[in-house]
Structure formats: C-alpha cells, structure tokens
Design a protein around this motif. Structure first.
Motif, PDB file in Angstrom:
ATOM      1  N   ARG A 479       3.117  26.489  56.145  1.00 12.09           N
ATOM      2  CA  ARG A 479       1.786  27.004  55.817  1.00 12.09           C
ATOM      3  C   ARG A 479       0.693  26.131  56.438  1.00 12.09           C
ATOM      4  N   LEU A 480       0.954  24.837  56.504  1.00 12.25           N
ATOM      5  CA  LEU A 480      -0.004  23.959  57.187  1.00 12.25           C
ATOM      6  C   LEU A 480      -0.055  24.279  58.678  1.00 12.25           C
ATOM      7  N   VAL A 481       1.104  24.668  59.235  1.00 12.16           N
ATOM      8  CA  VAL A 481       1.149  25.069  60.647  1.00 12.16           C
ATOM      9  C   VAL A 481       0.266  26.276  60.875  1.00 12.16           C
ATOM     10  N   VAL A 482       0.284  27.246  59.931  1.00 18.09           N
ATOM     11  CA  VAL A 482      -0.564  28.444  60.048  1.00 18.09           C
ATOM     12  C   VAL A 482      -2.035  28.048  60.031  1.00 18.09           C
ATOM     13  N   ALA A 483      -2.402  27.134  59.156  1.00 15.78           N
ATOM     14  CA  ALA A 483      -3.800  26.704  59.088  1.00 15.78           C
ATOM     15  C   ALA A 483      -4.223  26.038  60.399  1.00 15.78           C
ATOM     16  N   ALA A 484      -3.336  25.209  60.967  1.00 16.82           N
ATOM     17  CA  ALA A 484      -3.650  24.555  62.250  1.00 16.82           C
ATOM     18  C   ALA A 484      -3.725  25.584  63.365  1.00 16.82           C
ATOM     19  N   MET A 485      -2.845  26.592  63.312  1.00 18.91           N
ATOM     20  CA  MET A 485      -2.839  27.643  64.336  1.00 18.91           C
ATOM     21  C   MET A 485      -4.156  28.427  64.295  1.00 18.91           C
ATOM     22  N   GLN A 486      -4.668  28.710  63.089  1.00 18.95           N
ATOM     23  CA  GLN A 486      -5.936  29.428  62.965  1.00 18.95           C
ATOM     24  C   GLN A 486      -7.068  28.640  63.619  1.00 18.95           C
ATOM     25  N   ALA A 487      -7.107  27.345  63.375  1.00 15.19           N
ATOM     26  CA  ALA A 487      -8.168  26.522  63.970  1.00 15.19           C
ATOM     27  C   ALA A 487      -8.054  26.510  65.491  1.00 15.19           C
ATOM     28  N   ARG A 488      -6.810  26.434  66.015  1.00  9.76           N
ATOM     29  CA  ARG A 488      -6.613  26.411  67.469  1.00  9.76           C
ATOM     30  C   ARG A 488      -7.011  27.747  68.092  1.00  9.76           C
ATOM     31  N   TYR A 489      -6.632  28.871  67.469  1.00  9.34           N
ATOM     32  CA  TYR A 489      -7.001  30.188  68.008  1.00  9.34           C
ATOM     33  C   TYR A 489      -8.521  30.367  68.011  1.00  9.34           C
ATOM     34  N   ALA A 490      -9.179  29.861  66.990  1.00 11.47           N
ATOM     35  CA  ALA A 490     -10.636  29.988  66.933  1.00 11.47           C
ATOM     36  C   ALA A 490     -11.276  29.208  68.086  1.00 11.47           C
ATOM     37  N   ASP A 491     -10.734  28.004  68.403  1.00 12.18           N
ATOM     38  CA  ASP A 491     -11.269  27.222  69.518  1.00 12.18           C
ATOM     39  C   ASP A 491     -10.965  27.879  70.860  1.00 12.18           C
ATOM     40  N   ASP A 492      -9.731  28.392  71.030  1.00 11.81           N
ATOM     41  CA  ASP A 492      -9.331  28.976  72.315  1.00 11.81           C
ATOM     42  C   ASP A 492     -10.140  30.237  72.628  1.00 11.81           C
ATOM     43  N   THR A 493     -10.477  31.023  71.600  1.00 10.42           N
ATOM     44  CA  THR A 493     -11.191  32.298  71.836  1.00 10.42           C
ATOM     45  C   THR A 493     -12.692  32.151  71.715  1.00 10.42           C
ATOM     46  N   GLY A 494     -13.108  31.074  71.091  1.00  6.87           N
ATOM     47  CA  GLY A 494     -14.538  30.916  70.856  1.00  6.87           C
ATOM     48  C   GLY A 494     -15.037  31.788  69.716  1.00  6.87           C
ATOM     49  N   ILE A 495     -14.155  32.331  68.932  1.00  9.76           N
ATOM     50  CA  ILE A 495     -14.548  33.185  67.794  1.00  9.76           C
ATOM     51  C   ILE A 495     -14.378  32.351  66.521  1.00  9.76           C
ATOM     52  N   LYS A 496     -15.479  31.838  66.023  1.00  5.39           N
ATOM     53  CA  LYS A 496     -15.432  30.934  64.879  1.00  5.39           C
ATOM     54  C   LYS A 496     -14.977  31.653  63.605  1.00  5.39           C
ATOM     55  N   GLY A 497     -15.220  32.971  63.507  1.00  7.87           N
ATOM     56  CA  GLY A 497     -14.851  33.719  62.291  1.00  7.87           C
ATOM     57  C   GLY A 497     -13.421  34.225  62.300  1.00  7.87           C
ATOM     58  N   ASN A 503      -0.643  40.168  54.235  1.00  3.02           N
ATOM     59  CA  ASN A 503      -0.444  41.166  53.193  1.00  3.02           C
ATOM     60  C   ASN A 503       1.006  41.643  53.224  1.00  3.02           C
ATOM     61  N   ASN A 504       1.385  42.444  52.219  1.00  2.38           N
ATOM     62  CA  ASN A 504       2.790  42.843  52.100  1.00  2.38           C
ATOM     63  C   ASN A 504       3.220  43.870  53.135  1.00  2.38           C
ATOM     64  N   VAL A 505       2.250  44.512  53.812  1.00  6.97           N
ATOM     65  CA  VAL A 505       2.580  45.545  54.802  1.00  6.97           C
ATOM     66  C   VAL A 505       2.734  44.938  56.193  1.00  6.97           C
ATOM     67  N   LEU A 506       1.733  44.196  56.634  1.00  9.93           N
ATOM     68  CA  LEU A 506       1.737  43.645  57.990  1.00  9.93           C
ATOM     69  C   LEU A 506       2.329  42.243  58.067  1.00  9.93           C
ATOM     70  N   GLY A 507       2.433  41.567  56.930  1.00  8.23           N
ATOM     71  CA  GLY A 507       2.827  40.160  56.976  1.00  8.23           C
ATOM     72  C   GLY A 507       1.639  39.322  57.418  1.00  8.23           C
ATOM     73  N   TYR A 508       1.855  38.301  58.273  1.00  7.87           N
ATOM     74  CA  TYR A 508       0.757  37.490  58.794  1.00  7.87           C
ATOM     75  C   TYR A 508       0.125  38.196  59.991  1.00  7.87           C
ATOM     76  N   PHE A 509      -1.221  38.137  60.100  1.00  5.80           N
ATOM     77  CA  PHE A 509      -1.922  38.756  61.219  1.00  5.80           C
ATOM     78  C   PHE A 509      -3.226  38.005  61.470  1.00  5.80           C
ATOM     79  N   VAL A 510      -3.718  38.144  62.695  1.00 10.97           N
ATOM     80  CA  VAL A 510      -5.011  37.570  63.093  1.00 10.97           C
ATOM     81  C   VAL A 510      -6.068  38.643  62.869  1.00 10.97           C
ATOM     82  N   GLU A 511      -7.170  38.274  62.235  1.00  9.96           N
ATOM     83  CA  GLU A 511      -8.212  39.257  61.935  1.00  9.96           C
ATOM     84  C   GLU A 511      -9.559  38.746  62.451  1.00  9.96           C
ATOM     85  N   VAL A 512     -10.258  39.636  63.180  1.00 13.83           N
ATOM     86  CA  VAL A 512     -11.608  39.340  63.658  1.00 13.83           C
ATOM     87  C   VAL A 512     -12.489  40.530  63.321  1.00 13.83           C
TER      88      VAL A 512
END
Length: 913
Positions: A479-497, A503-512
C-alpha cells in the motif's frame, strides 16, 4: 398466535431443475436457481444472497416489504409479469431478521457458497453456487441482536400419549440453544397449561394431529408461535437412536432416566434443531429431568393476576421480577426469572439458597466486591453457543478469556469468606474448572481492539503468529508502494490532482478530472496509461505496473485474512473443547449474581429471612407488597404493613380462611397479593418484605384477582371469573395457598352471594387450604359462627366530614358497609348522582339484608356435599363414569367392529334399574 408451516428437510438444488406447469420453459439461470431453492423451503421467506444484499422475490418480497416498511421494486419478468423484489443489506440483516421474527415470519438464509470469480471461470452464464445454511425460527436464535439478554429463548417440543381408559399424558422437552440448557418433564393433561405458562416458550413444536386437536386448540392459540410437524419427528420408536446420534453416544443410558414420552419429546426437539441449523449441531447439555412436584404449580391465570414477570399490560416494568431484579449480568437476570417461574417445594433446597443470600447480607464488603467483579463477567454461555454454530466473532473469544479471568478474581474474593455455605462452595468448585492456560492463550492471541465480525480481520495481536505478521507487512508495504506510485505519476504527468483509487468493480485505477483525460490518452503518456472508464467529471486509467502491484496487494491481504481466520477457528475449537467446564462456570456466575442481588435487595428494602418448613404454617408479621412499596418509596410515601396468619389453630390440621371485608380502594387486593408474593419469594430462596415470616411449603398457588373478559373464546367477564374459580375449587389441596377477590360480583346480587357462600363452604370443608377471601358481601361474615376455621378481617377506614379516609390497616372484625358512594364521590361522579345514590341506599338498607343473611346461616345445613379432605375424592357416579367412557372414544380412528364393541360396552355401563 403465529402458526408456522412444517419445516421441510433442506434439499440441495439439483443441476437440472424440474419443469412444472408453473415454470416457464426459459428463465434466467439465476432465477432458475432461486425458484428451485425456494421450492425446497415452502412457508419460509428466502433471504437470497446477491453480493452485499439479501434479496427477496415474488410473494416473499411483497410480504417482507410490507412487514419491514421497505421499498418494493422489480427485477426482470417471469411468465410475462414483473418480478417483485426487495432487499436488505447483509451488514444490517440481523435488524431485519429480528423484526420479521417478531412478526411471526420464519426465514431461510441462502448464502453464496463460492467466490463469484470461481463461477465466472466456469463460463459467462454460470451462476454462483448458493445453498440454505440456516432456518431462522423464534425458538432457534443465537445472535445477541435477535435475543433479549435477560430472558431465555426456549424451543419446546410437546409429545402426547393417548390413554385408553384415563387422561392423556404429555412429554415436554425444552431447549435454549443460546445457553445449551436442555430440560424434560412429563405432566397430565390438566397440568399442561400451567407447565407451558411456567416454561414460557418462544416456539412450540407439535405433531399435526396434536395441533388439530379441538380440545387443545384454544391453548395453542394463546402461544406466540406454534409449528406443526409431521409424525416422523415425534416417532417414539426412533427417539433413542436420534438422541444417540445427536450426542454421539452409543446408548442413552448415560443420559437422565427419561420416560418413553419424555424421550420422544427430547428427540423431536433435537431433530428440529438439526434441521434448522442445517448440519451445524450446537452442543447441548445432556437433558436434565425435572421431577414432578419439585416446583410450585402456578396456573396461567395466577401468573397473570400476580404480575410475576409481566404486568397485565404486558410490560416488564411494574412486575415482581422488575421490582426484585438487582442482578448485574444477563445470565443472572435469566436465572432469577427461571426461579421466579418455578419456586421450589423442597425446604432443604430453599434453605441452601437462603444460606447463600444470608452470607452476603451479613458481609456487605464481599457482596459489593463480588458484584463489581460480576459486572465485568461476559455472557459465556451465549458466546459459546454462537461459536458452536459458526456465528461467533472475535469478541466471543474475548468473552471466554474475560470470563475465565473474572472467575479467578471471584475465587480470590470468595476464598476470604469464613466457612461458606454449601451453595457458595458449589459455586467455588465450578469457577475453578475452566483451564487458565486457555485464557492465557486467548490473551496473547487477541488484539486490544476487536472487530465484531471475523471477516473484518485485524483481531490477532501482532507477534502471536510470525507468518501472519509477514503477510501483514507485505500487504501494508504494498500500500505504501501505491502511495509512492501516485506521487511519481503526478510528477511525470504534471497533473497534481492525479489520484490512485480503488473500488470493488475496477480494483485499483488512476483517476484524473475530465480536463486532463485527453492528456493521458495522447502520446507519449498513452503508452503508459491505458483508458478504462469515462464518467461525467472524471476519466479512469490503469497501468501495467499498477496491475502487478494490485495482484501483490490482493494476494498479501487475502493471505493475511486467511491466516487470521485459521487462527480464529483454532481458538474457537479450543473453547468448544472446554465447553462443559465453561458452561459450569457461567452458571456459577449466574448463581452468584442472584445470591448477591437478593442480598442487596434485602439490605436496601429491609427484608428478612423467612422460615420455610414442611408444615402448614403461614404467619407473616408486618408484611408488605414488594412492588407497591417500591412505588410508594419513590413518591416518598410509607407503606402500611399488615400481619396475616393462616396457620392451623392448635388442635386443627388445616389452614385458616380469612374473610376480608372493606371498601374499594382500602387495600384488600394489595393485602391479598402481597401475602401470595411473600410465599412465592420465600420459596425461590429470597428474603421477604416483613418483620418475620414462617411459610409452610405451598405446593400450588392460586389467585383469582381482578376482572377481564376473554372475547376470543366467547367468555364474558363473569364466565372467566367462574372458570378460574372452578379451577381452584377442583384442584386446591390442603397444602395450597388460595387468594380470591370478589367472587360472584359479575352477576345478580343474590346469585353472586350464593356462589360466594357455597365457594367458602367448599374451601373450608373440601379443599381445606389456606385461603384469603376478599368480598363486599358482608352477609358472608355470618359464616364464621358455623365454620371454625373462618376468620373475619376488615380493612380499617375512617369517615371525616362526609368523606372516607383509607388507613390500609387490616384488623380482626368485619365491615358494616362498603363506602361505595364515598369512593364514587372521590372518583368525581356528579353531585346529583351522589345524592340520588345515597337516597336509594337508605331505602335498601331499611330492608336489613344482613339480618336475612344471619337467618340463612342459621337455617341452611352446612354444605350439602359430605365433608371430606381433598386427598379423599368422592367416588364418581354412574352417570359420570358413563360420560368419561364416551370421552375417551375416537370414532374417526375406529373400525366398524371396534365401534360396535364400544357401543355394547357403553350399554353395559347403563344403570341396571
């Protein structure tokens, strides 16, 4: 009364459902499965598990939505019509089950028996395997949310033995699966109603034939839930085998010595439990046989009149139980209610209980210390019951742990008592039985904060199981890896949000947000981010890296939970292996709770220890009504105590009859009731509200107080009064205690006076029992001149300036008037009505009815029926013998030849002249 349909034998749905005229040739696989399971459980609402909900369809949905007040919707079509549907969340199912059971429904709970992913692996049209895992009925509940913690929840089985030349006999077996209690007894047909009232079952099972019996129909209608079953459940020839099978023993010789009829009822009860629990057999205590005559017989009318556990309005508040219940544990409250329902008739056993109460009356420090310990003692019996049927949770394991620890504390305090009496010595022995190693292991295994449901996980203490700690660390690190991954994706894309969600249907997903969605779908970012879903304001993506991480998290979390569930099962198995010792300790806590609670009651309300023996004595000095006194105390008013002595006079061998006269509102009914309640309290082993009390064992308690009709049976108030009076005159023995209030007031004056007159003579000459008889017929006081054991008493009043003042004192003598008009004035009748009533009364009193009554007493021979003791019944007349012979015939069950033989036999019984 709720009539239950017979329970079916649970069936496993077959792979190919049978086609019927009502089943369409083509239905969805899910609905096909539902219809098949529903067909196997007629008469029950089917809770059909679909994900996080229990769904109901068709008539079940319509009934449940109306009963629960929830919305009725629809789902698809069946035979061209919409399918009604409603549902309840699984996490709140107990609340809805409780409401349905209270309204008389029974429910079949159908669970998903596999993971939906396993069903999908078999093919797109495959349906998740489901099956009924439990039938929920009023008498087979175990969950705390469905039960009253202070009350037993009994299932009662009733078996009948038809008698060819006498009265039928009944075998009864009652079980509380939430505490494992199991009792059996046998009674005659005339005692059945009183026995049912004493047990107070939540559900009764009988055969179809017994349920349809015309004579017993009114009795079944008075019960809350009656379930008629097929005859095989009550088959006496297989009863022993079924009992052996349930208890996993080779022979019933090791069980209580039961009659064939008792064994039949016991086997029916365990068979019903086996069916409702669908293979999960709760461990029951071996059946304990209740010998006939060991408890005071109290008929239903008397229980209601005296308001022992419920008031006439059906409330606990205001009852005797509510007034004397100072217990601090649910088990103690249940035991006190049991004792109140069945007072003892063995003076030695009563003395044992009184000794225990006396110990804590004299040692206030020990009493309060023990009560403080008991407040922390959990309800181990019900925790064990839930664990045994797979409905337990981590808090039930903690309850076992805390119960054993509380037993240690109680033992340490009880060890300080100087020569504890036998009752407390038995408690000490029982508290020492559970394994302390079991408590130590539970303490090391369970975390500080525990979830209610084991599937929530997190209940095993860190450090208890290395493999579990490893799985948890991997899960949490992922779970800590997921939190670090979110921060890295935000930096790589420049999308701070940018967020990574789940959720139970999609599992883990990136949302913008929608405005950034196009950016992730264009080069070069589209090579990393794979589009999954577009919503009104958000766009969702996944990545290969996120998918791999999700798999690791899922595996780690699932492995951690599975390890916890394995630990839970292991600990539960250890608790169940020690269940006998744990149940004994739980019962010991209840006994200790009742003893200390009655001691507190005695100190707080100034009660004394009664003398209880095998004599016919009944002497109460300065007695008080336990319920009324508490109500007056809350208002700051004193209770006027009164003395009552119904003991046989020197040279006599039967108790006295007190004829109590006085106006309404003076306290006659209170005086009558308080003496009955004092006798009852003494025989449960309680101190009593008096300055001194000597009670000779009362075998039967009868009360006819108050007036009420019974419209369901077509009985007027007077008819009910006469039925209850008849039961007393026909059943009371010299060891009984009878209280009668206002016999004959529901009919014409001289009719009523005549009935009351004859009833007193019968009580004096035939029943010869200790009796309190309150009346407004002052003419009856003349009987004291002819009946040596009749004593006249009156409630003292004073007149002051035209009004009546009630002093509530009972003194020797008789009232010369009823003061009814003064009471009517106090009630607020208009002055013209009061004035007219006084004028009419003056005219009537001029006729001097009292002189007429005295003349009658001189002229009438005493009680035309020959005097005899109740133990020496008069021989039946020829007509009575003929009537009894006809009663035992069952024409529908006789062959033509048997009917002809019976007719000749009846003819032979006709008088020869």
């Amino acid at each position: 009364m709720t009539v239950q349909q017979p329970l079916p034998v649970p069936a496993t749905p077959s792979a190919e459902p049978a086609q019927t005229a009502d089943t369409p040739a083509r239905v969805t696989p899910m609905m096909e499965q539902y219809l098949e399971i529903k067909a196997a459980h007629p008469g029950l609402l089917l809770f059909y598990r679909m994900g996080d909900f229990y769904e109901l369809f068709f008539e079940d949905a319509e009934s449940a939505s109306k009963a629960l007040g929830i919305m009725l919707t629809k789902r698809g079509k069946h035979q061209g019509a919409d399918i009604p549907m409603c549902g309840v969340p699984v996490e709140r199912a107990d609340d809805y089950l409780h409401r349905l059971i209270e309204k008389g429904f029974r429910v079949a709970v159908c669970e998903q028996m596999e993971d939906p992913a396993a069903a999908r692996a078999r093919g797109n049209k495959s349906v998740v395997r489901r099956d009924v895992v439990r039938l929920v009925t009023p008498g087979t509940l175990t969950e705390d949310t469905l039960l009253d913690a202070r009350t037993n929840n009994y299932l009662l089985a009733v078996a009948r033995a038809r008698a060819s030349g006498g009265a039928d006999r009944f075998g009864l077996a009652w079980i509380d699966i939430s505490t494992s209690e199991f009792m059996v007894t046998e009674c005659a047909s005339g005692e059945l109603a009183a026995t049912l009232a004493r047990i107070n079952p939540n559900e009764v099972i009988v055969t179809d034939a017994l349920y349809s019996d015309s004579e017993l129909g009114p009795l079944w209608r008075e019960l809350s839930a009656v379930t008629p079953l097929t005859r095989d459940v009550f088959d006496s020839s297989t009863a022993e085998r079924r009992l052996c099978d349930y208890f996993a023993i080779a022979t019933t010789d090791g069980l209580a010595a039961m009659s064939r009829l008792e064994a039949t009822a016991a086997a029916a009860a365990v068979t019903y439990i086996d069916r409702t629990q669908v293979g999960k057999r709760p461990p029951l205590s071996p059946p304990s046989r209740e010998a006939v005559g060991t408890t005071m017989a109290i008929d239903p009318a008397t229980r209601a009149n005296l308001e022992l556990t419920r008031t006439l309005a059906g409330e606990r508040r205001g009852s005797l139980l509510d007034a004397i219940d100072c217990t601090v544990t649910p088990a103690g409250s249940r035991l006190l209610a049991q004792r109140l329902a069945a007072p003892l008739t063995d003076a030695a056993q009563i003395a044992r209980r009184l000794d225990a109460v006396a110990t804590f009356v004299s040692d206030s420090a020990a009493r309060e210390d023990i009560r403080s310990i008991l407040r922390g003692a959990p309800d181990m019996s019900r925790a064990l019951a839930r664990l045994s049927v797979g409905r337990g949770g981590p808090r039930d394991l903690a309850g076992i742990r805390d119960g054993i620890l509380a037993a240690d504390q109680a033992l340490a305090r009880l060890a300080e008592l100087d020569q504890p009496p036998q009752e407390i010595a038995d408690v000490i022995e029982a508290l020492a039985r559970p394994s302390r190693e079991l408590a130590a292991e539970f303490a090391s295994a369970l975390a500080e904060q525990l979830p209610l449901i084991k599937r929530d996980g997190g209940f095993v203490r860190e450090g208890y199981e290395p493999a579990l700690d490893e799985a948890r660390n991997l899960r949490d690190a992922s779970r800590l890896v997921v939190a670090a991954m979110q921060a890295r994706y935000a930096d790589d894309t420049g999308i701070k949000g940018l967020k990574i969600r789940h959720n139970n249907v999609l599992g883990y997903f990136v949302e913008v947000t929608a405005q950034h969605g196009d950016k992730l779908m264009t080069p070069p970012l589209n090579a990393t981010f794979i589009h999954r879903q577009t919503l009104a304001g958000q766009v969702r993506f996944t990545t290969s890296e996120l998918g791999e991480t999700e798999a690791k998290i899922a595996n780690a979390g699932e492995r951690a939970l599975n390890l916890e569930l394995q630990i839970f099962d292991r600990l539960a198995a250890k608790a169940l292996a020690a269940s006998d010792d744990l149940r004994d300790a739980a019962h010991a806590f209840a006994r200790l709770d009742v003893a200390t609670a009655l001691a507190k009651l005695a100190i707080d309300d100034n009660y004394v220890r009664p003398e209880v023996d095998a004599s016919l004595g009944f002497a109460i000095e300065a007695g008080r009504h336990p319920v009324v006194e508490q109500a007056l105390k809350r208002d700051g008013a004193p209770f006027i105590a009164n003395t009552c002595d119904l003991s046989p006079a020197p040279g006599q061998h039967s108790g006295q009859i007190w004829l109590v006269t006085g106006p309404n509102m003076a306290g006659k009914s209170t005086f009558l009731r308080q003496n009955a309640l004092i006798a009852l309290m003494a025989q449960i082993g309680s101190f009593v509200p008096a300055t001194r009390a000597r009670i000779g064992i009362v075998d039967r308690l009868f009360s006819r107080v108050g007036a009420a009709d019974d419209l369901a049976r077509g009985r007027s108030t007077f008819m009910v009064e006469m039925v209850e009076t008849a039961a007393i005159l026909n059943q009371a023995s010299e060891r009984s205690l009878v209280i009668l209030d206002e016999i004959g007031r529901g009919t014409a004056t001289f009719d009523g006076l005549s009935i009351a007159w004859a009833a007193i003579e019968h009580l004096h000459e035939t029943n010869r029992c200790r009796t309190l008889f309150a009346t407004h017929y002052h003419e009856l006081t003349a009987l004291s001149a002819k009946l040596p054991r009749l004593f006249n008493a009156t409630v003292r009043v004073k007149e002051w300036q035209g009004d009546v003042v009630f002093l509530h004192e009972v003194l020797p003598g008789s009232a010369d008037r009823s003061y009814g008009i003064q009471v009517a004035k106090l009630a607020g009748l208009p002055p013209p009505v009061i004035a007219r009533a006084k004028a009419v009364l003056a005219k009537l009193e001029a006729q001097d009815r009292g002189q007429t009554a005295r003349a009658l007493a001189d002229d009438l021979p005493l009680f035309a029926v020959p005097s005899r003791a109740a133990s020496e019944p008069a021989p039946p007349s020829e007509a009575e013998l003929l009537i009894e012979a006809v009663k035992v015939l069952h024409p529908d069950e006789m062959s033509p030849r048997e009917a002809l033989d019976a007719l000749y036999a009846l003819r032979a019984k006709l008088p020869k002249n």
